[in-house]
Design a protein around this motif. Structure first.
Motif, short mmCIF file in Angstrom:
data_model
loop_
_atom_site.label_atom_id
_atom_site.label_comp_id
_atom_site.label_asym_id
_atom_site.label_seq_id
_atom_site.Cartn_x
_atom_site.Cartn_y
_atom_site.Cartn_z
N ARG A 105 0.84 -1.20 0.00
CA ARG A 105 0.00 0.00 0.00
C ARG A 105 0.87 1.26 0.00
NH1 ARG A 105 -4.57 -0.93 3.56
NH2 ARG A 105 -5.45 -1.66 1.58
N TYR A 106 0.48 2.20 -0.82
CA TYR A 106 1.17 3.48 -0.87
C TYR A 106 0.15 4.59 -1.15
CZ TYR A 106 0.81 2.81 -5.95
OH TYR A 106 0.33 2.59 -7.23
N THR A 107 0.56 5.81 -0.86
CA THR A 107 -0.28 6.99 -1.08
C THR A 107 0.47 7.98 -1.96
OG1 THR A 107 -1.27 6.73 1.12
CG2 THR A 107 -1.53 8.88 0.04
N ILE A 108 -0.23 8.54 -2.94
CA ILE A 108 0.33 9.60 -3.78
C ILE A 108 -0.51 10.86 -3.60
CG2 ILE A 108 0.94 10.33 -6.12
CD1 ILE A 108 1.10 7.45 -6.94
N GLN A 109 0.16 12.00 -3.50
CA GLN A 109 -0.53 13.28 -3.43
C GLN A 109 0.20 14.28 -4.33
OE1 GLN A 109 -2.67 13.09 0.93
NE2 GLN A 109 -0.81 14.27 0.79
N HIS A 110 -0.58 15.03 -5.13
CA HIS A 110 -0.05 16.06 -6.02
C HIS A 110 -0.83 17.34 -5.82
CE1 HIS A 110 2.38 13.19 -8.30
NE2 HIS A 110 1.32 12.46 -8.54
N GLY A 124 -4.97 22.15 2.54
CA GLY A 124 -4.43 21.85 1.22
C GLY A 124 -5.49 21.69 0.16
N VAL A 125 -5.03 21.68 -1.09
CA VAL A 125 -5.86 21.44 -2.28
C VAL A 125 -5.05 20.51 -3.17
CG1 VAL A 125 -6.97 22.49 -4.27
CG2 VAL A 125 -6.93 23.73 -2.09
N TYR A 126 -5.54 19.28 -3.41
CA TYR A 126 -4.64 18.30 -4.01
C TYR A 126 -5.40 17.09 -4.56
CZ TYR A 126 -5.32 16.56 0.78
OH TYR A 126 -5.86 16.15 1.98
N PHE A 127 -4.70 16.36 -5.41
CA PHE A 127 -5.13 15.03 -5.83
C PHE A 127 -4.56 14.01 -4.85
CE2 PHE A 127 -5.26 17.21 -9.98
CZ PHE A 127 -6.46 16.75 -10.50
N ARG A 128 -5.33 12.95 -4.58
CA ARG A 128 -4.89 11.92 -3.63
C ARG A 128 -5.30 10.55 -4.14
NH1 ARG A 128 -3.59 11.11 1.88
NH2 ARG A 128 -4.64 9.34 2.86
N TYR A 129 -4.40 9.58 -3.96
CA TYR A 129 -4.71 8.20 -4.33
C TYR A 129 -4.15 7.25 -3.29
CZ TYR A 129 -4.12 3.58 -6.40
OH TYR A 129 -4.13 2.23 -6.61
N VAL A 130 -5.00 6.35 -2.79
CA VAL A 130 -4.60 5.21 -1.97
C VAL A 130 -5.76 4.23 -2.00
CG1 VAL A 130 -5.37 6.33 0.18
CG2 VAL A 130 -3.76 4.40 0.27
N ASP A 131 -5.48 2.96 -2.22
CA ASP A 131 -6.56 1.99 -2.48
C ASP A 131 -7.47 1.79 -1.28
OD1 ASP A 131 -5.84 -1.08 -1.24
OD2 ASP A 131 -4.24 0.39 -1.23
N SER A 132 -6.99 2.02 -0.06
CA SER A 132 -7.82 1.82 1.13
C SER A 132 -8.95 2.84 1.21
CB SER A 132 -6.96 1.90 2.39
OG SER A 132 -6.31 3.14 2.48
N GLU A 133 -8.84 3.94 0.46
CA GLU A 133 -9.90 4.94 0.41
C GLU A 133 -10.74 4.83 -0.86
OE1 GLU A 133 -8.25 8.82 0.97
OE2 GLU A 133 -7.27 8.28 2.85
N SER A 135 -10.29 3.28 -5.30
CA SER A 135 -9.43 2.83 -6.40
C SER A 135 -9.24 3.94 -7.43
CB SER A 135 -10.03 1.59 -7.07
OG SER A 135 -11.32 1.87 -7.60
N ASN A 136 -10.00 5.04 -7.29
CA ASN A 136 -9.89 6.18 -8.20
C ASN A 136 -9.11 7.32 -7.56
OD1 ASN A 136 -11.64 4.85 -10.03
ND2 ASN A 136 -13.43 5.73 -9.04
N TRP A 137 -8.64 8.23 -8.39
CA TRP A 137 -8.07 9.46 -7.88
C TRP A 137 -9.15 10.28 -7.18
CZ3 TRP A 137 -3.14 10.78 -7.41
CH2 TRP A 137 -2.19 10.15 -8.21
N LEU A 138 -8.79 10.91 -6.08
CA LEU A 138 -9.70 11.77 -5.34
C LEU A 138 -9.25 13.22 -5.45
CD1 LEU A 138 -10.07 9.69 -2.05
CD2 LEU A 138 -11.62 9.70 -4.02
N CYS A 139 -10.20 14.12 -5.54
CA CYS A 139 -9.95 15.55 -5.41
C CYS A 139 -10.23 15.91 -3.95
CB CYS A 139 -10.86 16.37 -6.30
SG CYS A 139 -10.92 15.86 -8.03
#
Length: 231
Positions: A105-110, A124-133, A135-139
């Motif tokens: 498991r990993y988390t990406i934020q941009h 913050g204002v960002y894109f976030r991805y982690v499968d536990s939340e 499977s899609n990118w979140l705003c």
């Protein structure tokens, strides 16, 4: 003569730099950037075989909470307050070769965040991805640890290059999120603004579980603001 980028990535002449209403950062990673990593690592050895010269790689470590990050300052020094200017964040990233899973498991934020870990930003204002939340990118918009989240409907496209863009209006009352130039989310609540609710430019990947090193690539980052009052 001085030139700067406008919010559409076009250049324009600055006639009086002291009274310019524009702030920008454009980094193509051809010569490196002031970067910070934790127990992960950062490299610049991408071989340009598909039109992405100078990309920089961010790696997780092989232990929990290890990761790589690029951004302004230490990650705990926030220099940007929304509500005084319209802001744009634009980047092109190559997604990891494997999706986040319970095993690895990993988390990406941009975007604009505070802090340096895989948790959601306080502000913050960002894109976030982690499968536990999801499977899609979140705003995500975070204000004082209260979050508004929009599901983009766009899953992590493994091993593919994608553009990601955020537009914040001058009053910090609306944020639009784009993936590959398509509007994927609009948020009007919990947008951090004005003094005390600041953030900074950050792009990062952090490990949570597993021992496999995960890598993502960033081709460029572009940040611009149009200030309401000339400086």
């Amino acid at each position: 003569m001085f030139l700067e980028f406008d919010r559409n990535l076009n250049t324009r002449k600055i006639t009086n730099r002291r009274t310019s209403k524009y702030v920008y950062l454009y980094e193509d990673f051809l010569c490196g950037l002031g970067v910070i990593s934790s127990t992960g690592s950062i490299g610049t050895n991408y071989s340009d075989t598909d039109g992405h010269p100078g990309a920089i790689s961010l790696h997780t470590s092989t232990v929990a909470n290890g990761g790589g990050r690029i951004g302004m300052g230490s990650g705990t020094l926030e220099q940007i307050a929304f509500g005084y200017a319209s802001w744009v964040f634009d980047t092109c990233v190559r997604q990891p070769a494997q999706a986040s899973t319970a095993t690895d498991r990993y988390t990406i934020q941009h975007g604009f965040t505070d802090g340096t870990t895989n948790t959601r930003a306080t502000d913050g204002v960002y894109f976030r991805y982690v499968d536990s939340e999801n499977s899609n990118w979140l705003c995500v918009c975070s204000r004082n640890s209260t979050h508004t989240t929009v599901d983009t409907g766009i899953p992590l496209n493994t091993n593919a290059w994608e553009s990601m863009r955020i537009e914040i209006n001058a009053n910090a009352t609306e944020v639009k999120f784009f993936i590959n130039n398509n509007l994927v989310g609009t948020i009007t609540t919990n947008i951090p603004s004005l003094a005390g609710r600041t953030s900074s430019y950050n792009q990062r990947i952090n490990k949570s579980t597993g021992t496999t090193q995960i890598t993502t690539w960033i081709d460029y980052c572009y940040i611009a603001a149009e200030i309401s009052v000339s400086r």
